[in-house]
Motif scaffolding. Structure first.
Motif, PDB file in Angstrom:
ATOM      1  N   GLY A  20       6.282   8.290   0.939  1.00  0.00           N
ATOM      2  CA  GLY A  20       5.893   8.233   2.343  1.00  0.00           C
ATOM      3  C   GLY A  20       4.531   8.844   2.599  1.00  0.00           C
ATOM      4  N   MET A  21       4.232   9.951   1.909  1.00  0.00           N
ATOM      5  CA  MET A  21       2.928  10.600   2.083  1.00  0.00           C
ATOM      6  C   MET A  21       1.814   9.739   1.499  1.00  0.00           C
ATOM      7  N   CYS A  22       2.069   9.126   0.326  1.00  0.00           N
ATOM      8  CA  CYS A  22       1.061   8.236  -0.261  1.00  0.00           C
ATOM      9  C   CYS A  22       0.787   7.042   0.660  1.00  0.00           C
ATOM     10  N   GLN A  23       1.842   6.529   1.292  1.00  0.00           N
ATOM     11  CA  GLN A  23       1.647   5.400   2.188  1.00  0.00           C
ATOM     12  C   GLN A  23       0.824   5.802   3.404  1.00  0.00           C
ATOM     13  N   ARG A  24       1.040   7.014   3.909  1.00  0.00           N
ATOM     14  CA  ARG A  24       0.262   7.481   5.056  1.00  0.00           C
ATOM     15  C   ARG A  24      -1.207   7.700   4.682  1.00  0.00           C
ATOM     16  N   ILE A  25      -1.456   8.120   3.459  1.00  0.00           N
ATOM     17  CA  ILE A  25      -2.844   8.264   3.004  1.00  0.00           C
ATOM     18  C   ILE A  25      -3.528   6.898   2.983  1.00  0.00           C
ATOM     19  N   LEU A  26      -2.819   5.872   2.498  1.00  0.00           N
ATOM     20  CA  LEU A  26      -3.385   4.527   2.480  1.00  0.00           C
ATOM     21  C   LEU A  26      -3.616   4.004   3.895  1.00  0.00           C
ATOM     22  N   ILE A  27      -2.733   4.354   4.831  1.00  0.00           N
ATOM     23  CA  ILE A  27      -2.928   3.951   6.225  1.00  0.00           C
ATOM     24  C   ILE A  27      -4.168   4.644   6.796  1.00  0.00           C
ATOM     25  N   ALA A  28      -4.336   5.931   6.465  1.00  0.00           N
ATOM     26  CA  ALA A  28      -5.529   6.648   6.927  1.00  0.00           C
ATOM     27  C   ALA A  28      -6.798   6.001   6.393  1.00  0.00           C
ATOM     28  N   MET A  29      -6.785   5.596   5.118  1.00  0.00           N
ATOM     29  CA  MET A  29      -7.945   4.937   4.526  1.00  0.00           C
ATOM     30  C   MET A  29      -8.194   3.581   5.169  1.00  0.00           C
ATOM     31  N   ALA A  30      -7.086   2.839   5.448  1.00  0.00           N
ATOM     32  CA  ALA A  30      -7.236   1.507   6.030  1.00  0.00           C
ATOM     33  C   ALA A  30      -7.851   1.570   7.419  1.00  0.00           C
ATOM     34  N   PHE A  31      -7.437   2.548   8.225  1.00  0.00           N
ATOM     35  CA  PHE A  31      -7.914   2.631   9.608  1.00  0.00           C
ATOM     36  C   PHE A  31      -9.184   3.475   9.744  1.00  0.00           C
ATOM     37  N   ALA A  32      -9.671   4.048   8.653  1.00  0.00           N
ATOM     38  CA  ALA A  32     -10.862   4.893   8.739  1.00  0.00           C
ATOM     39  C   ALA A  32     -12.085   4.118   9.211  1.00  0.00           C
ATOM     40  N   SER A  33     -12.154   2.841   8.885  1.00  0.00           N
ATOM     41  CA  SER A  33     -13.314   2.027   9.268  1.00  0.00           C
ATOM     42  C   SER A  33     -13.125   1.342  10.619  1.00  0.00           C
ATOM     43  N   ARG A  34     -12.005   1.663  11.297  1.00  0.00           N
ATOM     44  CA  ARG A  34     -11.661   1.000  12.567  1.00  0.00           C
ATOM     45  C   ARG A  34     -11.703  -0.522  12.383  1.00  0.00           C
ATOM     46  N   PRO A  35     -10.865  -1.062  11.490  1.00  0.00           N
ATOM     47  CA  PRO A  35     -10.951  -2.488  11.153  1.00  0.00           C
ATOM     48  C   PRO A  35     -10.546  -3.380  12.326  1.00  0.00           C
ATOM     49  N   ARG A  36     -10.993  -4.595  12.282  1.00  0.00           N
ATOM     50  CA  ARG A  36     -10.627  -5.576  13.306  1.00  0.00           C
ATOM     51  C   ARG A  36      -9.386  -6.345  12.892  1.00  0.00           C
ATOM     52  N   LEU A  37      -9.093  -6.385  11.576  1.00  0.00           N
ATOM     53  CA  LEU A  37      -7.907  -7.065  11.060  1.00  0.00           C
ATOM     54  C   LEU A  37      -7.294  -6.212   9.957  1.00  0.00           C
ATOM     55  N   LEU A  38      -5.978  -6.020  10.039  1.00  0.00           N
ATOM     56  CA  LEU A  38      -5.248  -5.270   9.024  1.00  0.00           C
ATOM     57  C   LEU A  38      -4.156  -6.156   8.451  1.00  0.00           C
ATOM     58  N   ILE A  39      -4.050  -6.192   7.119  1.00  0.00           N
ATOM     59  CA  ILE A  39      -2.983  -6.925   6.447  1.00  0.00           C
ATOM     60  C   ILE A  39      -2.072  -5.896   5.788  1.00  0.00           C
TER      61      ILE A  39
END
Length: 620
Positions: free
Chosen positions: A159-178
């Protein structure tokens, strides 16, 4: 009004290996608006992850887009230059993978990976990467961020590893997330946290999300729209809650009924026959792709592929008999057994397993009790579920019962015989009396042995059925019982699907006709259709052989369907136990209530508001 952030029109992907080409994705049409969530649902092989690969243009070798367009904010992703695509990926288009550990580099610390990612997407002038990383960790509710930067992925929970990946994914404020199956095989409470977190970040940044999952119930709770895929073609597309409450395509209805309920009256599971057609079969197929498995099939379904029929506003289904879909019903539920007069197979009293550690989060003196004074009984033919989050002691209890670990304190009896000491004679007795089915079917099977040899391994250990003819006959019996063809005996594990491999694990465990099976998360991560087949198989085999089972699972709806009694574990202790239906209908312990609240409800009209931490009961 702004246009769609992602739009597919007539998109087709084919496998071009050799002299022939085979369809992989066919006639894909959809549009995703900014700030909306599109759920992609279907079995393995339906094409869900292939859509994500097509968006990123990371298709496997030999696969290519042959028709149609796929546009991101008006730009065609198919013909886009490689440099432009690299600039989009990780910035404007972000990904959350299914396996959190596979998405992180095991030889680099979390801090090193965060630094690399933040420098790639760009920092504000004068901004320090460490301060930015801590802000991103705080946004995803990760405590002790400074310490996390020094840790390696293997030192953290899933769960913690998944939250780290979510933090990395949203760090750039993306317009599309898969998000590709981001909650598969996670505990129900961790799943609820991850889903809630993705929704929070999506609303914060106005990000459009493609949420890939095999769980139709989960998708209906978090998505604005759902696309149900079957064999590479959309079967149904429509508003999430409307599609779930009144599915129009028979495949959508079958997926819905293949999933056990968590509330309301118990019912049986709809078992989808056969398997999804392969690529070669699809190329030759003239009619509906779902026809061979459809309960509503008629002759007209076999002639041409059905067109998309309008069901309602923005709701379509590829079926010519949508009016018959509501007639598909699940069989009645298997009644719970009355074990009042049944013989006791297993009895454990005050079972304890303590470990001496140099450091423990729960004890100052360096002792950690993985199992703490647990009482357990298992009657003949009884299925008992053991539920709780990761770290609650479920698997540790199973290891004590099987004899893989010796208890620190307490007593274990099998059919009245004390086997606590776990000596040589006790271990020999356990082998005849109890067997285990493991979570990961791939790692549990020897890739160099044929299936016929694997399922009769217990005969080798016990010295029974010594001749090759006897073992071949026994293997044929076992394969017939688990629903595999006789020629499967000559195959290797790599030639079987995940569900078939798990059937082989069950057959191997039943080889010596044990009285008790211990099943550790054996349906975790499987498609709901394969899961339903395995659950139905276990009930059928119980009727034939009369064995009992300890069923360890984080899926409470599966436990409700399968088990007569349930034990709820928290930090090594049983905090609540009783008849499954009574415990789930009226939970008394706050931790049990928290687990049940974390499961998406069956009724989409109810708001899903999981109680993620009640009265301080939480593992992470």
């Amino acid at each position: 009004m702004t246009g769609p952030i992602l739009q597919a029109q007539g998109l087709c992907v084919e496998s071009l290996g050799g002299k022939e080409s085979f369809p992989v994705l066919t006639d894909l049409n959809f549009s995703l608006q900014p700030g909306k969530i599109l759920g992609l649902v279907g079995e393995s092989g339906a094409g869900k992850s292939m859509i994500g690969r097509t968006i990123s243009q990371y298709l496997p070798n030999g696969f290519a887009v042959t028709k149609g367009t796929l546009k991101f904010d008006g730009e065609d992703l198919v013909g886009m230059a490689a440099e432009r695509r690299r600039n989009l990926l990780g910035r404007d288009i972000a990904f959350i993978p299914q396996e959190p550990l596979s998405g992180l580099n095991p030889v680099l610390s979390v801090g090193q990976q965060m630094k690399e990612h933040l420098l790639r997407i760009g920092l504000a002038p004068g901004e320090n990467w460490r301060e930015r990383a801590l802000k991103e960790f705080e946004a995803v509710h990760l405590p002790h961020g400074a310490a996390l930067l020094e840790r390696y992925p293997h030192q953290l929970s899933g769960g913690m590893c998944q939250r780290i990946l979510i933090a990395m994914a949203f760090a750039s404020r993306p317009r599309l997330l898969i998000a590709d199956e981001p909650t598969t095989a996670l505990d129900v409470t961790i799943q609820a946290r991850i889903v809630k977190l993705i929704a929070e970040m999506q609303k914060r940044d106005g990000t459009a999300v493609i949420f890939i999952t095999h769980d139709l119930r989960l998708a209906s709770q978090i998505s604005d729209e759902i696309m149900v895929l079957y064999a590479g073609r959309p079967a149904e597309l429509g508003p999430a809650k409307q599609l779930f409450s009144a599915p129009a395509h028979p495949y959508t209805r079958c997926l819905q009924l293949a999933n056990p309920t968590i509330t309301g009256p118990r019912r049986g599971l709809y078992i989808l026959p056969e398997r999804m057609p392969g690529l070669r079969v699809l190329k030759e197929l003239k009619g509906c792709r779902f026809a061979s498995r459809c309960p509503n099939v008629i002759d007209a379904c076999m002639i041409t592929e059905p067109p998309f029929m309008a069901i309602g506003p923005d709701h379509i289904a590829a079926c010519i008999r949508t009016e018959a879909t509501p007639q598909i019903v699940a069989p009645p539920a298997v009644p719970a057994r009355d074990q009042a007069t049944a013989k006791t197979h297993l009895s454990a009293e005050k079972l304890t397993k303590a470990y001496t550690t140099s450091w423990s989060p729960f004890a100052k003196r360096g002792t950690f009790k993985a199992v703490n004074s647990v009482d357990l009984t298992l009657a003949e033919g009884e299925f008992v579920g053991i539920v709780g989050e990761s770290g609650s002691g479920k698997s540790s209890l199973a290891r004590l019962v099987v004899g893989l670990d010796k208890p620190t304190d307490g007593r274990i009896e099998l059919a009245g015989r004390d086997v606590t000491a776990n000596g040589a004679s006790d271990r020999a007795y356990r082998r005849q009396y109890i067997q285990m089915v493991f979570q990961d079917p791939q790692s549990a099977l020897n890739p160099r042995r044929r299936i016929g040899s694997i399922v009769t391994q217990a005969n080798e250990a016990t010295g029974t059925h010594n001749s090759s003819r006897e073992r071949m006959d026994r293997a044929a019996e076992l394969l017939k019982e688990i629903g595999l063809p006789p020629d499967a005996a000559m195959r290797y594990p790599s030639q079987l699907s995940g569900g078939q491999k798990q059937r082989v694990n069950i057959a191997r465990a039943l080889c010596t006709l044990p009285k008790i099976l211990v099943a550790d998360e054996i349906v975790s991560g499987l498609d709901v259709s394969v899961q339903a087949q395995l659950l139905d198989l276990l009930l059928k085999l119980r009727d034939e052989h009369g064995f009992s089972m300890l069923f360890i699972s984080h899926d409470l709806s599966v436990v409700r369907y399968l088990c007569d009694r349930v034990l709820v574990m928290y930090r090594g202790e049983v905090v609540e136990s009783g008849r499954t239906e009574a415990v789930f209908a009226n939970p008394q312990h706050p931790y049990t209530r928290s687990l049940l609240a974390a499961v998406p409800p069956d009724d989409v009209s109810l708001e899903w508001s999981p109680v993620l931490a009640e009265a301080g009961y939480q593992v992470e």
